[in-house]
Design a protein around this motif. Structure first.
Motif, PDB file in Angstrom:
ATOM      1  N   LYS A 102       0.645  -1.275  -0.089  1.00 39.66           N
ATOM      2  CA  LYS A 102      -0.011  -0.092  -0.099  1.00 39.66           C
ATOM      3  C   LYS A 102       0.988   1.345   0.168  1.00 39.66           C
ATOM      4  N   PRO A 103       0.437   2.407  -0.508  1.00 38.99           N
ATOM      5  CA  PRO A 103       0.977   3.643  -0.534  1.00 38.99           C
ATOM      6  C   PRO A 103       0.753   4.299   0.966  1.00 38.99           C
ATOM      7  N   GLN A 148      11.476   3.260   7.007  1.00 39.81           N
ATOM      8  CA  GLN A 148      10.517   2.514   6.352  1.00 39.81           C
ATOM      9  C   GLN A 148       9.831   3.194   4.942  1.00 39.81           C
ATOM     10  N   VAL A 149       9.403   4.374   5.342  1.00 34.63           N
ATOM     11  CA  VAL A 149       8.913   5.227   4.249  1.00 34.63           C
ATOM     12  C   VAL A 149      10.029   6.251   3.861  1.00 34.63           C
ATOM     13  N   THR A 155       9.260   4.611  -1.160  1.00 33.82           N
ATOM     14  CA  THR A 155       8.300   3.642  -0.544  1.00 33.82           C
ATOM     15  C   THR A 155       7.108   4.207   0.071  1.00 33.82           C
ATOM     16  N   GLY A 156       6.883   5.705  -0.405  1.00 32.53           N
ATOM     17  CA  GLY A 156       5.630   6.399   0.310  1.00 32.53           C
ATOM     18  C   GLY A 156       6.064   7.809   0.377  1.00 32.53           C
ATOM     19  N   GLU A 170      -1.041   5.407 -10.454  1.00 34.65           N
ATOM     20  CA  GLU A 170       0.116   4.718 -10.869  1.00 34.65           C
ATOM     21  C   GLU A 170       1.298   4.749  -9.753  1.00 34.65           C
ATOM     22  N   LEU A 171       1.545   6.048  -9.648  1.00 31.86           N
ATOM     23  CA  LEU A 171       2.577   6.429  -8.472  1.00 31.86           C
ATOM     24  C   LEU A 171       2.187   5.737  -6.991  1.00 31.86           C
ATOM     25  N   SER A 172       1.054   5.505  -6.789  1.00 32.16           N
ATOM     26  CA  SER A 172       0.585   4.967  -5.642  1.00 32.16           C
ATOM     27  C   SER A 172       0.985   3.352  -5.679  1.00 32.16           C
ATOM     28  N   ASN A 173       0.803   2.780  -6.886  1.00 34.05           N
ATOM     29  CA  ASN A 173       1.170   1.593  -6.997  1.00 34.05           C
ATOM     30  C   ASN A 173       2.553   1.125  -6.934  1.00 34.05           C
ATOM     31  N   ARG A 174       3.325   2.027  -7.696  1.00 27.62           N
ATOM     32  CA  ARG A 174       4.754   2.075  -7.880  1.00 27.62           C
ATOM     33  C   ARG A 174       5.386   2.096  -6.384  1.00 27.62           C
TER      34      ARG A 174
END
Ligand code: UDP
Length: 402
Positions: free
Chosen positions: A324-325, A337-338, A343-344, A365-369
């Motif tokens: 998840k984003p 982590q982020v 990674t977020g 798309e960015l969220s998925n990446r």
């Protein structure tokens, strides 16, 4: 059936498992006694639930004892907890007596045959007064102690100094202490009910039980103990800003921990803030709601961890593991982590949080990446078998210093 080391091979590869087996063999029968202050709720329990059986599978003899305490004791230790996080608190001599009396009552938990005693967080530190025999002692600090106020630190640090070594999640948490310090962030268990894959039937059943629709407007989620340091009020304020322009829903899910007496009051505050907002669901979960949390994280479109302070923040690793984003405050372990933009996203204020969520909603798309990179980041850095290997290295370090 208990999960075994070999079950992780598909996720971590076999190298780390072989190394654990090899080194574990040399530590056969090594007794590690973990002591903490609650059997339910919070990150320490989450870690021990999975770490203890795996330590056993590796050949060691781990034990886990939970300190008993009165309501009064947990009020005092929660005050210490807040003080260690930088809140101004007044500590009276009566409070110190309550704290020390609880240690006296729990001294029976100590086992002279233990090779190692691990004191998790500050609540059981009073037990250091009863240290005897040849066991080595570790203080494992699970919070960010950098802003600790002197009233609390001056009381607990002499007890820390009675240990052989202090462990912190991050190197930047190092304190000016006359003892060895070791750094290791914790890890999540990818095979636990909280993190494993769920079946479509489980997914459906849990959402139904919680009254959450499987489809419809995007879901923004924060999972946390009901604690002001997790800033649930800030989450609601961000959501209210966001909601002016975006169709979405907020779920605040959490529960309490036996050693956290403030949970009920914080839950009442959150409910009051959310009152009259049909798009906000506040879910008070039971302590064993692992599958529920798993499903909620999978249902969510964007996950928040808007903590004001965070030692590590296992909830972030759990959310990243679901691909998840995330939008988190850049504090403590969350920063590792982020990784902002990789990674977020990180956000410091209520307004910034609302903006970043809106941005992610507009950029699927960015969220998925970000989500996919986040999952890989957790797999490489914050997964249980590698964490166990760090523990084993630590045990060798301690043995070598005898
Ligand atoms: N957690 C839970 N139920 C809740 C709230 C939190 O099981 O209602 C779990 C959460 O999934 C995570 C742990 O408790 O595994 C919290 O660890 P974290 O490091 O995020 O924060 P802490 O509570 O230790 O401050």
């Amino acid at each position: 059936m208990a999960v075994k080391l070999k079950d992780y091979e598909n996720i971590t590869g076999s190298k780390v498992i072989k190394e654990i087996r090899l080194l574990g063999e040399k530590l056969k029968g090594y007794i590690v006694l973990h002591i903490n202050s609650t059997a339910v709720g919070g990150g320490v329990v989450e870690i021990l639930k999975s770490l203890v059986p795996l330590m056993r599978d590796a050949g060691l003899e781990p034990k886990w004892s939970v300190m008993e305490g009165t309501h009064e004791f947990f009020n005092v230790t929660k005050l210490f907890h807040n003080g260690l996080h930088g809140q101004q608190v007044i500590i009276t001599s009566e409070m110190k007596e309550v704290y020390l009396a609880a240690a006296e009552k729990n001294r029976y938990l100590l086992d002279e045959n233990a090779d190692l005693v691990v004191i998790h967080d500050q609540q059981p530190l009073g037990l250091t007064a009863y240290r005897k025999g040849t066991s080595r002692w570790i203080w494992y600090c699970h919070i960010d102690p950098l802003y600790a106020v002197p009233e609390v630190w001056s009381f607990i640090s002499p007890k820390v100094c009675s240990c052989d070594l202090a462990v912190f999640h991050l190197a930047e948490y190092a304190r000016n202490l006359p003892l060895l310090q070791y750094f290791m962030p914790p890890a999540i268990d990818p095979l636990s009910d909280k993190n494993r894959e769920v079946t479509p039937v489980e997914y459906q059943t849990v959402l139904e039980k919680l009254g959450i629709e499987p489809g419809g407007s995007p879901v923004i989620l924060q999972v946390s103990r009901f604690d002001r340091l997790k800033d649930p009020a800030g989450v609601i304020r961000s959501f209210k800003l966001l909601r002016k322009n975006k169709d979405c829903r907020l779920i605040l899910a959490g529960g309490g921990a036996d050693d956290d007496p403030e949970g009920k009051a914080v839950l009442d505050e959150i409910r009051e803030l959310a009152d009259g907002q049909p798009d906000i669901s506040v879910l008070a979960l039971s302590p064993d709601a692992d599958l529920e949390i798993n499903v909620l994280q999978r249902r969510a479109d964007i996950i928040l961890q808007k903590s004001l302070r965070e030692g590590f923040g296992l909830t972030a690793a759990e959310a990243l593991w679901k691909g998840k984003p995330l939008v988190v405050t850049p504090t403590g372990g969350l920063v590792y982590q982020v990784l902002h933009g990789k990674t977020g996203l990180t956000a410091r204020t209520v307004e910034e949080t609302a903006k970043k969520i809106a941005y992610l909603l507009e950029e699927p798309e960015l969220s998925n990446r970000l989500g996919a990179a986040g999952k890989e980041h957790v797999r490489q850095n914050f997964i249980l078998p590698a964490y166990l290997l760090k523990w084993i290295n630590l045990l060798f370090l301690l043995k070598g210093r005898r």
